[in-house]
Write an enzyme that holds these catalytic residues in place. Structure first.
Site, PDB file in Angstrom:
ATOM      1  N   ARG A  39      -6.581  51.251  -7.451  1.00 53.36           N
ATOM      2  CA  ARG A  39      -7.570  50.205  -7.702  1.00 53.36           C
ATOM      3  C   ARG A  39      -8.020  49.522  -6.412  1.00 53.36           C
ATOM      4  O   ARG A  39      -8.365  48.335  -6.425  1.00 53.36           O
ATOM      5  CB  ARG A  39      -7.044  49.151  -8.686  1.00 53.36           C
ATOM      6  CG  ARG A  39      -6.754  49.704 -10.075  1.00 53.36           C
ATOM      7  CD  ARG A  39      -6.419  48.567 -11.026  1.00 53.36           C
ATOM      8  NE  ARG A  39      -5.921  49.082 -12.300  1.00 53.36           N
ATOM      9  CZ  ARG A  39      -4.941  48.526 -13.001  1.00 53.36           C
ATOM     10  NH1 ARG A  39      -4.337  47.432 -12.558  1.00 53.36           N
ATOM     11  NH2 ARG A  39      -4.551  49.050 -14.143  1.00 53.36           N
ATOM     12  N   ARG A  43     -12.238  44.907  -8.360  1.00 51.83           N
ATOM     13  CA  ARG A  43     -12.543  43.483  -8.495  1.00 51.83           C
ATOM     14  C   ARG A  43     -11.989  42.596  -7.394  1.00 51.83           C
ATOM     15  O   ARG A  43     -12.379  41.436  -7.285  1.00 51.83           O
ATOM     16  CB  ARG A  43     -12.034  42.987  -9.859  1.00 51.83           C
ATOM     17  CG  ARG A  43     -12.829  43.527 -11.028  1.00 51.83           C
ATOM     18  CD  ARG A  43     -12.204  43.154 -12.350  1.00 51.83           C
ATOM     19  NE  ARG A  43     -10.937  43.844 -12.556  1.00 51.83           N
ATOM     20  CZ  ARG A  43     -10.109  43.591 -13.558  1.00 51.83           C
ATOM     21  NH1 ARG A  43     -10.382  42.630 -14.430  1.00 51.83           N
ATOM     22  NH2 ARG A  43      -8.991  44.276 -13.689  1.00 51.83           N
ATOM     23  N   ARG A  52     -21.779  45.493  -8.684  1.00 49.03           N
ATOM     24  CA  ARG A  52     -21.538  45.744 -10.104  1.00 49.03           C
ATOM     25  C   ARG A  52     -22.153  44.672 -11.005  1.00 49.03           C
ATOM     26  O   ARG A  52     -22.132  44.814 -12.230  1.00 49.03           O
ATOM     27  CB  ARG A  52     -20.022  45.751 -10.381  1.00 49.03           C
ATOM     28  CG  ARG A  52     -19.286  47.080 -10.353  1.00 49.03           C
ATOM     29  CD  ARG A  52     -19.500  47.970 -11.555  1.00 49.03           C
ATOM     30  NE  ARG A  52     -19.538  47.299 -12.828  1.00 49.03           N
ATOM     31  CZ  ARG A  52     -18.474  46.936 -13.532  1.00 49.03           C
ATOM     32  NH1 ARG A  52     -17.264  47.166 -13.076  1.00 49.03           N
ATOM     33  NH2 ARG A  52     -18.618  46.349 -14.707  1.00 49.03           N
ATOM     34  N   ASP A  88     -13.165  55.835 -14.453  1.00 53.17           N
ATOM     35  CA  ASP A  88     -12.215  55.267 -15.400  1.00 53.17           C
ATOM     36  C   ASP A  88     -11.623  56.414 -16.197  1.00 53.17           C
ATOM     37  O   ASP A  88     -12.283  57.440 -16.413  1.00 53.17           O
ATOM     38  CB  ASP A  88     -12.900  54.275 -16.336  1.00 53.17           C
ATOM     39  CG  ASP A  88     -11.892  53.502 -17.178  1.00 53.17           C
ATOM     40  OD1 ASP A  88     -11.447  52.426 -16.725  1.00 53.17           O
ATOM     41  OD2 ASP A  88     -11.519  53.996 -18.260  1.00 53.17           O
ATOM     42  N   TYR A 163      -4.621  55.387 -26.296  1.00 49.96           N
ATOM     43  CA  TYR A 163      -5.859  54.634 -26.534  1.00 49.96           C
ATOM     44  C   TYR A 163      -6.560  55.133 -27.796  1.00 49.96           C
ATOM     45  O   TYR A 163      -7.056  54.339 -28.606  1.00 49.96           O
ATOM     46  CB  TYR A 163      -6.801  54.758 -25.342  1.00 49.96           C
ATOM     47  CG  TYR A 163      -6.448  53.853 -24.181  1.00 49.96           C
ATOM     48  CD1 TYR A 163      -6.463  52.473 -24.332  1.00 49.96           C
ATOM     49  CD2 TYR A 163      -6.121  54.372 -22.931  1.00 49.96           C
ATOM     50  CE1 TYR A 163      -6.147  51.631 -23.268  1.00 49.96           C
ATOM     51  CE2 TYR A 163      -5.805  53.545 -21.863  1.00 49.96           C
ATOM     52  CZ  TYR A 163      -5.817  52.177 -22.045  1.00 49.96           C
ATOM     53  OH  TYR A 163      -5.500  51.347 -20.994  1.00 49.96           O
TER      54      TYR A 163
END
Length: 356
Positions: A39, A43, A52, A88, A163
């Site tokens: 990552r 962010r 973004r 992702d 998921y």
């Protein structure tokens, strides 16, 4: 190696092939311990938040120029030894038509969870045309990255299944385990189909120019070793075997997987990622010879003082001193509130103190 890395017959190795990161993956001597962060593109970076802004996560993964820019941002800022492709783990599922979205603050949410054999119909084969934007983005990236390797990645079959069966993130994985224990044949068929999809997704990335690949099994730490060996390892091994012929290093990482490290290596990885809960020397004992290790500074340490970060970094490097190959990373991903400058200082520190 991918086409970008493999030296042609009679030709000297490429700069990418000779990079510290790929040398460490191959357990060869390195000029310094290579560093990258899971990552690292995300962010924590103000430049990421800027580009973004207003663009949904899954849409951002389908814009080649945007993907390339985001992937390059931490390489420019931190001087890391490898780039990791911005995407992702649910991208291939979305690409084949699974009705899902990534909801801010929640994560991937699946509209129609898989609970019955009929539900498997959601999972058709993935073709390169389904993810042509991935190929386009990687070609842009390899042209820009020069000697810096690009790591491709995918979600492992168990984590994708979790998921799909739960319908979203889960703390206890009750639906997942109920299916795994209650209908082992359906479970095996689900994971096998996901292994095919994951293999196809990794092949697209390698053929476009990725120099290594990492399989993320984020949730597999919820399983006991016997359940992993019986119900998960065959699918993960199928993925690793499917890309073995390319010769690119294959990295396997999961969270809370201290009891599974040996099995995760046995599944076919060349490099086993280790979270912060197990020291690297103990991890090496569990994994056994013939594998490089990746990790494993606790991400939360980066919120402490520079002196504390350096002290904890030294503990990681000391534990890695006897390893056949070591890639420095965090024990999990970069946290959103992390100071980017702390990451830049960490890269410089590791490079400096490990210079050969």
């Amino acid at each position: 190696m991918s086409a970008n890395d493999r030296p042609a017959a009679g030709q000297p190795p490429t700069a990418t092939y000779e990079s510290a990161f790929l040398k460490a993956c191959r357990r060869e001597p390195v000029p310094h311990t290579p560093v990258w962060f899971m990552r690292q593109a995300g962010r924590s970076l103000p430049e990421y938040l800027k580009v973004r802004e207003g663009i949904p996560m899954l849409e951002s993964c389908t814009r080649p120029e945007l993907v390339a820019e985001i992937t390059l941002q931490p390489v420019r800022r931190h001087d890391v030894d490898a780039a990791v492709f911005f995407s992702d783990i649910v991208v291939p599922l979305k690409a084949i038509g699974v009705d899902l979205d990534i909801k801010p603050g929640v994560g991937p949410v699946v509209e129609k969870p898989i609970r019955t054999r009929a539900d498997l119909a959601q999972l058709r084969d993935l073709t390169p045309d389904d993810v042509s934007y991935v190929t386009d983005a990687i070609k842009l990236l390899t042209a820009e990255l020069g000697e810096t390797p690009l790591i491709g990645f995918a979600g492992a079959p168990f984590t994708l299944a979790s998921y799909l069966v739960e319908g979203g993130p889960s703390k206890n994985h009750e639906h997942t385990k109920a299916l795994m224990y209650g209908d082992p044949q359906l479970w095996a068929d689900l994971l096998d189909r996901l292994a095919e999809i994951t293999s196809a997704f990794l092949k697209v990335q390698i053929e476009a120019g990725a120099s290594a690949v990492q399989l993320f099994d984020s949730w597999v730490g919820a399983l006991a070793p016997a359940d992993y060996r019986r119900s998960v390892m065959p699918a993960s091994a199928k993925v690793f075997e499917s890309v073995a012929g390319y010769g690119v290093p294959r990295i396997h990482f999961g969270v809370g997987t201290g009891e599974l490290l040996g099995l995760m290596g046995e599944a076919g990885a060349d490099v086993v990622g280790v979270d912060w809960r197990v020291p690297l020397d103990e991890a090496a004992r569990r994994v056994g010879p013939g594998k490089a290790l990746q990790g494993n500074l606790d991400p939360a340490v980066l919120f402490s003082s520079t002196e504390a970060v350096e002290e904890k970094t030294r503990e990681v490097l000391d534990a890695a001193a006897g390893l056949e190959g070591h890639i420095f990373n965090l024990g999990h991903g970069v946290l959103p509130a992390m100071d980017p400058d702390a990451l830049t200082r960490l890269v410089d520190h590791v490079h400096t103190v490990t210079a050969r």
